[in-house]
Design a protein around this motif. Sequence first.
Motif, PDB file in Angstrom:
ATOM      1  N   LEU A  61      -7.406 114.276 -31.594  1.00  0.00           N
ATOM      2  CA  LEU A  61      -8.740 114.383 -32.189  1.00  0.00           C
ATOM      3  C   LEU A  61      -9.584 113.249 -31.615  1.00  0.00           C
ATOM      4  O   LEU A  61      -9.353 112.092 -31.901  1.00  0.00           O
ATOM      5  CB  LEU A  61      -8.651 114.305 -33.707  1.00  0.00           C
ATOM      6  CG  LEU A  61      -7.741 115.366 -34.339  1.00  0.00           C
ATOM      7  CD1 LEU A  61      -7.588 115.119 -35.826  1.00  0.00           C
ATOM      8  CD2 LEU A  61      -8.244 116.754 -34.047  1.00  0.00           C
ATOM      9  N   ARG A 106      -7.163 125.950 -39.213  1.00  0.00           N
ATOM     10  CA  ARG A 106      -8.306 125.051 -39.076  1.00  0.00           C
ATOM     11  C   ARG A 106      -7.891 123.654 -39.514  1.00  0.00           C
ATOM     12  O   ARG A 106      -7.061 123.504 -40.398  1.00  0.00           O
ATOM     13  CB  ARG A 106      -9.475 125.536 -39.922  1.00  0.00           C
ATOM     14  CG  ARG A 106     -10.075 126.832 -39.415  1.00  0.00           C
ATOM     15  CD  ARG A 106     -11.352 127.188 -40.173  1.00  0.00           C
ATOM     16  NE  ARG A 106     -11.992 128.337 -39.575  1.00  0.00           N
ATOM     17  CZ  ARG A 106     -11.740 129.596 -39.906  1.00  0.00           C
ATOM     18  NH1 ARG A 106     -10.859 129.862 -40.838  1.00  0.00           N
ATOM     19  NH2 ARG A 106     -12.372 130.586 -39.311  1.00  0.00           N
ATOM     20  N   HIS A 155     -14.410 122.907 -31.681  1.00  0.00           N
ATOM     21  CA  HIS A 155     -15.197 122.420 -32.811  1.00  0.00           C
ATOM     22  C   HIS A 155     -16.657 122.622 -32.425  1.00  0.00           C
ATOM     23  O   HIS A 155     -16.944 122.999 -31.275  1.00  0.00           O
ATOM     24  CB  HIS A 155     -14.870 120.961 -33.139  1.00  0.00           C
ATOM     25  CG  HIS A 155     -15.040 120.026 -31.987  1.00  0.00           C
ATOM     26  ND1 HIS A 155     -16.223 119.416 -31.693  1.00  0.00           N
ATOM     27  CD2 HIS A 155     -14.162 119.618 -31.039  1.00  0.00           C
ATOM     28  CE1 HIS A 155     -16.081 118.651 -30.634  1.00  0.00           C
ATOM     29  NE2 HIS A 155     -14.834 118.762 -30.207  1.00  0.00           N
ATOM     30  N   PRO A 156     -17.595 122.426 -33.349  1.00  0.00           N
ATOM     31  CA  PRO A 156     -18.995 122.699 -33.019  1.00  0.00           C
ATOM     32  C   PRO A 156     -19.509 121.951 -31.785  1.00  0.00           C
ATOM     33  O   PRO A 156     -20.419 122.420 -31.114  1.00  0.00           O
ATOM     34  CB  PRO A 156     -19.752 122.271 -34.281  1.00  0.00           C
ATOM     35  CG  PRO A 156     -18.767 122.506 -35.376  1.00  0.00           C
ATOM     36  CD  PRO A 156     -17.435 122.136 -34.778  1.00  0.00           C
ATOM     37  N   THR A 190      -9.693 120.181 -40.932  1.00  0.00           N
ATOM     38  CA  THR A 190     -10.933 119.637 -41.465  1.00  0.00           C
ATOM     39  C   THR A 190     -10.834 118.119 -41.494  1.00  0.00           C
ATOM     40  O   THR A 190      -9.857 117.572 -42.010  1.00  0.00           O
ATOM     41  CB  THR A 190     -11.194 120.148 -42.894  1.00  0.00           C
ATOM     42  OG1 THR A 190     -11.166 121.580 -42.872  1.00  0.00           O
ATOM     43  CG2 THR A 190     -12.523 119.674 -43.415  1.00  0.00           C
ATOM     44  N   LEU A 214     -14.986 113.411 -33.212  1.00  0.00           N
ATOM     45  CA  LEU A 214     -14.621 114.001 -34.504  1.00  0.00           C
ATOM     46  C   LEU A 214     -14.420 112.951 -35.582  1.00  0.00           C
ATOM     47  O   LEU A 214     -14.337 113.279 -36.756  1.00  0.00           O
ATOM     48  CB  LEU A 214     -13.354 114.843 -34.360  1.00  0.00           C
ATOM     49  CG  LEU A 214     -13.501 116.074 -33.482  1.00  0.00           C
ATOM     50  CD1 LEU A 214     -12.155 116.742 -33.280  1.00  0.00           C
ATOM     51  CD2 LEU A 214     -14.495 117.038 -34.076  1.00  0.00           C
ATOM     52  N   HIS A 244     -16.098 117.596 -40.155  1.00  0.00           N
ATOM     53  CA  HIS A 244     -15.932 118.255 -38.867  1.00  0.00           C
ATOM     54  C   HIS A 244     -14.792 119.253 -38.972  1.00  0.00           C
ATOM     55  O   HIS A 244     -13.759 118.968 -39.574  1.00  0.00           O
ATOM     56  CB  HIS A 244     -15.646 117.220 -37.772  1.00  0.00           C
ATOM     57  CG  HIS A 244     -16.686 116.147 -37.718  1.00  0.00           C
ATOM     58  ND1 HIS A 244     -17.889 116.325 -37.095  1.00  0.00           N
ATOM     59  CD2 HIS A 244     -16.721 114.911 -38.260  1.00  0.00           C
ATOM     60  CE1 HIS A 244     -18.611 115.228 -37.229  1.00  0.00           C
ATOM     61  NE2 HIS A 244     -17.920 114.353 -37.943  1.00  0.00           N
ATOM     62  N   LEU A 245     -14.973 120.410 -38.374  1.00  0.00           N
ATOM     63  CA  LEU A 245     -13.992 121.482 -38.448  1.00  0.00           C
ATOM     64  C   LEU A 245     -13.497 121.816 -37.048  1.00  0.00           C
ATOM     65  O   LEU A 245     -14.286 122.086 -36.149  1.00  0.00           O
ATOM     66  CB  LEU A 245     -14.632 122.720 -39.086  1.00  0.00           C
ATOM     67  CG  LEU A 245     -13.719 123.912 -39.325  1.00  0.00           C
ATOM     68  CD1 LEU A 245     -12.667 123.569 -40.365  1.00  0.00           C
ATOM     69  CD2 LEU A 245     -14.534 125.098 -39.775  1.00  0.00           C
ATOM     70  N   VAL A 246     -12.180 121.789 -36.879  1.00  0.00           N
ATOM     71  CA  VAL A 246     -11.548 122.180 -35.620  1.00  0.00           C
ATOM     72  C   VAL A 246     -10.864 123.519 -35.878  1.00  0.00           C
ATOM     73  O   VAL A 246     -10.108 123.658 -36.839  1.00  0.00           O
ATOM     74  CB  VAL A 246     -10.503 121.126 -35.173  1.00  0.00           C
ATOM     75  CG1 VAL A 246      -9.773 121.592 -33.923  1.00  0.00           C
ATOM     76  CG2 VAL A 246     -11.170 119.783 -34.941  1.00  0.00           C
ATOM     77  N   THR A 247     -11.136 124.501 -35.031  1.00  0.00           N
ATOM     78  CA  THR A 247     -10.569 125.836 -35.191  1.00  0.00           C
ATOM     79  C   THR A 247      -9.529 126.073 -34.115  1.00  0.00           C
ATOM     80  O   THR A 247      -9.758 125.792 -32.947  1.00  0.00           O
ATOM     81  CB  THR A 247     -11.677 126.909 -35.095  1.00  0.00           C
ATOM     82  OG1 THR A 247     -12.652 126.635 -36.106  1.00  0.00           O
ATOM     83  CG2 THR A 247     -11.113 128.300 -35.309  1.00  0.00           C
TER      84      THR A 247
END
Length: 136
Positions: A70, A95, A44-45, A97, A74, A80-83
């Motif tokens: 998570l 992904r 994530h970012p 969200t 987060l 928040h985006l987890v890839t």
Amino acid sequence: MSARPEAEDRGLTLVKTQLRGGVWEGVLSCATGAPTPPALEIFHPGGAIEDFTLEPVPGEEVAFLLRIPLGRELISDGVHLVTIAERETGTVLGRVTIAADADETEDLRAEVRLLRAELDMLKRAFRRHCVETGAM
């Protein structure tokens, strides 16, 4: 969530099964003849998530249960985006969200209501135009 087309071309499919107790779960299916899952990269970012698990699904030769905890970072205001990606190729498998904060959610609902009202207005105008021009 299902796999992206480029992942499906490689014989990989990721399908979400549940999100419970702060742990996201999904099943990763691999192409026939792939006894081990691909190495995954989950990020994530704010950084990478390293403590995920990937275990064989009992009774399935090429399916693996993916569990992603998570973390607290987060679960905070905002989106928040987890890839989830295959490490070797960088192919995005899916992904996750996560959205939090009632104010932003209400703003989104207000935007949707506004869009629906505008769509209804456009439909009425289009129908009126069709009647006036004899297109119907």
